[in-house]
Structure formats: C-alpha cells, structure tokens
Scaffold this active site. Sequence first.
Site, PDB file in Angstrom:
ATOM      1  N   GLU A  70       5.793   0.235   2.397  1.00 49.26           N
ATOM      2  CA  GLU A  70       5.255   1.491   2.915  1.00 49.26           C
ATOM      3  C   GLU A  70       4.957   1.311   4.387  1.00 49.26           C
ATOM      4  OE1 GLU A  70       2.141   4.977   1.459  1.00 49.26           O
ATOM      5  OE2 GLU A  70       2.326   3.111   0.355  1.00 49.26           O
ATOM      6  N   GLU A 117      -7.569  -0.433  -1.010  1.00 50.64           N
ATOM      7  CA  GLU A 117      -7.090   0.935  -1.175  1.00 50.64           C
ATOM      8  C   GLU A 117      -7.817   1.644  -2.310  1.00 50.64           C
ATOM      9  OE1 GLU A 117      -2.797   3.223  -1.689  1.00 50.64           O
ATOM     10  OE2 GLU A 117      -3.012   1.165  -2.417  1.00 50.64           O
TER      11      GLU A 117
END
Length: 906
Positions: free
Chosen positions: A502, A774
Amino acid sequence: MNSDTAGPAARADVRIDEPIRFEQSAASAPSVPSAPSAPPASSAPSASSAPSASPASPSQAGGESAVTFVGSSSPRLSWRVASAPAGWRQRGSEIEMRLPDGRVQQRSIDGAGQILVDWPFAPLESRARAELRVRVEGDGGWSDWSPFASVEVSLVHEQDWQARWVTPASAADAGGPAPIIGTRFDVRPGLTRARLHLTALGIVSPRLNGESVSGDHFVPGWTTYDRLIRFRSYDVTALLHEGDNEFRGLLGNGWYRGRIASLPIHRGQVYGDRLGLLAQLELDYADGSRVTIGTDESWRTADSRILANDFYDGQTTDLRMPEAPPLDGPAERLDANVGRLSLATAPPVRELETLAPSTLIRRPSVIIADFGRNLVGWVRLRVTAPAGTTVTVRHAEVLDGGELAMRPLRSAEATDRYVLAGTGDERLEPSFTYHGFRYAEISGLPPGADIELEAVVLGSALTRTAWFSCSDPALTQLHENVVNSMVGNFLDIPTDCPQRDERLGWTGDIQVFAPTAATLFDVSAFLGGWLESLALDQLPDGTVPAVVPRVFPAEATLAGWGDAAVVVPWTLYQRYGDREVLRRQYSSMVSWVERVRSLAGPNLLWRGGQQLGDWLDPLAPPDDPAAAQADPDVVASAYFFHSVDLLARCAGALGRAEEALHYARLAERIRSAFSAAYVSEDGRVTSDCQTVYALALAWEMIADGAVRFRAGERLAELVESQGFTVATGFLGTPVVLHALTLAGHTDDAYRMLTTRAFPSWLYAVDLGATTIWERWDSLLADGTVNPGEMTSFNHYAFGAVANWMHRTIAGVTSLTPACRTIRVAPALGAGLTSADAHYDSPYGTIAVAWTLTDGRFDLELTIPVGVTARLELPDGTAIAGIEHGRYSYAVDVRLATSPAMRLPSP
C-alpha cells in the site's frame, strides 16, 4: 516569581545567533532530525539552543555544501532574536545583501515582522547567488549583525534547461536490471563553481567520479508525473577535478514504474514503461564562461548489478558483476508525458540513524535479528562468504509463533537478495527499496560465515521541533511511538503505512494527524509540497482523491478524507504563520467546499453516498472497518461544517472580507441545520456514541450553551460506561480528549488516556509497541497477530493524541499563528507528578517543565523573544502579558478543587 531577564536595554544585549532562514529548505544539505529522545540542550530563549532550521553543515557526501538552493526569485526571509533585555521589542530590521561582484545592498523594514518577511530586493535571476544578514532595532538601538547565510536561485524558467530526457535505447522492463546512464566530460583549469540539476522518471542515484553526489535517496520523489515533477540541485564543485571526469546516474523503478502504481487495485498500470533521466551539469570558470553538459543522445548506458528492484518486493543484487560496468550501450531521447519541472523544496529522504540489533536469534539455517524498534529502512550487512553464496534478507514488523509474520504484508515480498562475489567483507545493502520492520531474517549463509549487521533508518530529513516526557513512563513511550510512526511514514509523502503493498498518501490519515505532525516536526515544506500535488490531482468537480498522489481510477467524495484540502493548509498557517500556503491552496479549498455543498443540497446536510466514516472504530466488525457506531451522515455533515468554518477563517486571513462573511454565514446555517437534525434538547446526538459528541463539541457545533453542556455530560457518561476505553475510529479519536476537556471533564480525558484495557493507547504500549498501530488490536492480547487482512503495526493516525498531550499535559496552546501569542495552562491528572515539554516555534523554543510534590506545583517556563504568553496555573492564578525570559512559579494545589480547563478548539 523569578525572572532572569531584568536589566536596562542595551545594544550588546540583543543577539541574533543564527543566519537568516529562507522559506525553502536546503536542497543539498538539509537538517537531519535530532534523535527522537533528544530535546534541545537548553531551554534558554536562544535560537542557537534549538534544532537549526537554517542551512545545515556539509554532510558526509563530498559534493555537498551549506548553500541553500531556492526555487523562487524572491524567497521570503525569517530570523530569530536569540536574546534581548526584558521588555525589548523589535521595531524594525535591516537586511544586507552581498553579491558575488562585491556590490552591497541594504533595505530597512519597519515593524516587528521576523517570520516569512517578503523579499526586500529586486528579484534574483536563475543561478544568482547572494549572502544575506540581518540586524534588528528596538529600545537601545540596533543589534549586531547576524551571521551571513548563502542563498542560490536554482533553475526557475523552462528555458534554463538545455538537457533533454533520455532513456536506454534497449529499454529493459520493470523486472530487469536497473540501468545506468552516464557520460564523460573534461574540466579545464579555473573551475569556480559546479552545479548539478537532475530528476528522473523513476528514482535516481547520481555519482561523479565514483562518489555519491549526496546522501539523498529516492530522488526526485513521488508526484503525478504528467502534471508535476520535482528536481534537485547540488553543489558538486568538490567532486570534480581538472581533466577527465565521469557522471553516472543509476535508475530505479521507484513509484514511477513499480508495483505501487501497477497493482490492480491502484492504477493498474505503471506511469511509464521506460525510465528516464534529465541531468544538467553547469561548470562556471574564472574567466566568466560557463559550460553546460546535459543529457542527450550522446550519453551512454549499461545494465547495473541490481537485477531487480521494487518498493514492495525488495531488491536483488549480484555483487559478482562490476559496480561500474563500461557504458557501452546507446541512449535515446525519451518523449514522455511530463509535467512542469519544479525544484524540490521539501527535505529529501535520507539515512537518519542506524540501529544495532538488540537480540540475535541463531538457528541452524537462519538468523533472526530484533532491532528493538519498529522502523522504516533496510538492513546493512557486512559478510564474508564464498563467491556465489546467495544471502536473503526478509523483513517483518512482528513475530508470530517465533517466525516472521509475513501475512500482514499481503503481496509485498519485502525481501532483499545478494549474490556474493567472495571478495571478503562485502557490504550488502539495497538502494532502490525500503521496508517497514523490526525483525529481519537472514538466510543462505554457510556455517561459520562472518557477519555484521545494522538497521538503517530512512525518512524525510525533517527537523524535530517538539519533545515530551512525564512521570508516567508509559505515556512517555506513547509519545515516542507517535514520533517513530511519523518518522517512518513521512517518507517523501505522508503515507498510511510503510510495510505492506500500500504505502499511499491517504488524505484522511494526514487530515487528522496534521496538527500533531506540525507540532513534532517542521513539515512546512513537506506538507506544502504535498498540498501542491493534492490541488493538481483534485477532480474538476472539486472531489479530492482518497490518496495523493492519485492512484485510484475512480474516486468518491469522502468526508474526513477530502477535507484535507482545507484542514492541512489551515494547520500550516496556524503553525508557521504562512499566508502564502492559504493563497496558493485557496481555490482548491473552495472547490472542495462547493463540491460538498452541491451534495448537501438546500437543507445543508450531507447525507448518503459512499463514505468511509469513522474508519476502524474498535467496535466495528473486523471485516468491515467502515461499519462504525457513528452515523456516517452525522459525521459527514459535521465535517461539512468544519471545512466551511475553516474556509471562512482562511478567507479572512487573506483579506477576502466578502468571502469570509459569506462562508461564515454558511457555517452558521450548517450549524443550525445540524443541531435541528441531529441534536435533541437533552443533548443527545444521533447515533449516541463517542465520535459524534467529540466532533460536535470539539468544533463547537452546538450553539445553545445548555444543550452543549448536556452533550458534554453525555460524552462523559459514555466514556465512563465503556470503562474509559476508546470507542472511536480515525475521525473521532483525534478530538475525543479535546472534547472531554472542553466539556470540563479533563479528569475523564486523563483516565481515557491512561487506561490499559483494550481498546486504548496504552494497551499497545503494554504489549511492547514502539509505533502506533492501525487497529487498536493489531496484536491480540495473547500475542498473536490480528487475523484481518488489513493489519499494520505502523500507522500514525491514532497517534494524533500527542497533540492533546502537548496542549493539556504540557499546557501549551498557540492562540495566534506561529505562536506569536500562546496560552500556557498545564492541567493535572492521572497521578502525574511531572511533565517536561519543548516546542521549537518559529520564534524560538518554548519550554515548560512542571513538578507536583505534596500539593506544591512548581513550574519552569521559557518564552522566546517575539512571543507573548498568558499563564493559567492549576490553582486558578492567571497572569497575562508574559514576554521573553525564563520564569519560575510555585503554587499550592489540590486536585479536587482544580478548576476545569477549556481549550480553544483544535
């Protein structure tokens, strides 16, 4: 109270210890950030005691110097007054400019301005050089002159470029060897100056005569290449010698031709299938002549020993091949679709520090190194082993069952491979990849092979501006975790994560984190450059891409993500006093707001459509992170108000009085519509969860004081009923503690901050986290990795809490842009007995240190010249108009009667 600044004003007592600072960071030798735990050595009001924002000293690269390259013909100027007598105020300044031909010009400027002062001379031309210094005038006359600072204008016009884009004629594909493009050239006697200007389609590592031109990595960085491409300028005089010289540019895939672009869920294709180089070397001689050597078809090419390179997958290098092979292949012109060229003014990616492994786990076939901290970079090894040995290095953030946890990386291989030449003590490290990791597994070594290793920490070379510690080691560690995550994810652009497939510039993440980022580091040029890309990537209808640079082919108008177009420029203005960033981004802000207004319609409520909402609410299903408790319509309408409110303030700051009034009235109408639709008389907000109250209270969306009070009480009830754990996602978390403090529940905010039960900030700290995760439970309590497919251990968004720590525990809040006026109001709680914080403001270092012993509160306060503070002590004492100096205060306090504290809205 005691102060050490008393005494009559006198010329000798006013000092400017640092050179003038230019608005753009030094391209060839930027400041390297201080170590994460190293605050300024002294809290005295002296700029020299703070991390320098002026041109840095030459680094290890032979071609670098302290010259500051700027991309403007009229760069703005800033300076700091290191010390002055009590009561002294600047009334004017004088700038002196010395030109290479010996001419000297001086300009006087009235007033107290010393931050981003307009260029007072005629504009400089491309390649012009000058030395500048400043002195200031106040009571007692003029100060002494500051040291000189050197500035050089880079190439600012398209016609300055004679070089042309070139590429290897036999272009290799993205999976092939990294190409080298170079040339040989002659340097005759009398060379006085040599400058290299270069960029690439891909990333480039330049060398002159076998020496690295700089310590920069991944030049020129990531932009939307068909609209904007950065270049960098270097002083390379010291790398050249009379006679024959050679330049080589080694090209990597980078963002341009790597999987980060071609991943099917991203662009689905690379930006271009051929790498390109644009390099222009300018040699100035004592006789006034200039020789320009630019890329063209006469340059030659070769394949390097880097056989494969990708940010996601890693790098493969065959050290049996020569490092500098003969340049025997042809180059050809590259007709690529390239946007305008602009000097890169943000600090480049650099090696920031190295870490030795804290633990080595040796097994029969592998070594697992634990570097003690989750970091971003690569592993550097020194190995002695036979020729043909293949050494493989894999990377992971955590271990799972004693093995590297590779599943969270998804398709990213994160693997570097080296085929050894067998020459003994070979140095192994990549150059065209990076990894997010704490653990590295080294395999392929024969028994008894000698090995040394260290982790190389990479990141944009930002200047550290804030430090924090307190009597609770867990909170101090939490703050360091925020710093570590920011360092790891501020790598050319603000990424979401640095390890999996990502690593994108998600607008929502930086929108919520920008105030914290701009406190911890100087991000003025870094985020200013990123905002330029945001405006270029913005859709014609005003929609802001979910990530910048844009990679997704389809975009939705996302609340909390698109609002970065307004929130980030406003944050930079507040932190640095830079109206120019507001002026440059204003049309982008308006486009976003008007896009949302068209979706909200006449009732001014933003409802429906695709939304990510309060992303990663801990109570949302693990496989559906957008399914938060907070009603997405409530969240979207709150963000609509917030951006319109900030846009009105931006218009006011720019002197656009009519537009400021227009948007201020629109904000009031949205506030009324929001309250009518979503807020009941008893203070309940639709969906009745922590996030909706946090947004409504932090942004003062409830006009009625009684209703607002009841909403604050309800937020406190919810927090207590949930055991003071966090029940907010990406959008609610940054403001929930501020909202509690505004509602008079600072004690509850403290309890929420310090709870250790899941979900909480300290849950991760207790499990050994060294970065922000996260998910609140990226690692489960039993030490296993969260089974979800989206699990990162280095995501800064939830680290936005550090902003509250500085504003409330340390108590420092800026009341006007650039900290010209501040509020200092430390709030006690959670049993803390001390706190110490430094903030390197544009005017100098603000320092607060307090202790609490047997009911006695002692405070040491440092205010730099140019800043005025209002102090509010925990016993209710308030002192206004505190100017520069060092002060000591002591009061008796009792926590049970400590007054409630209200902060200005974040």
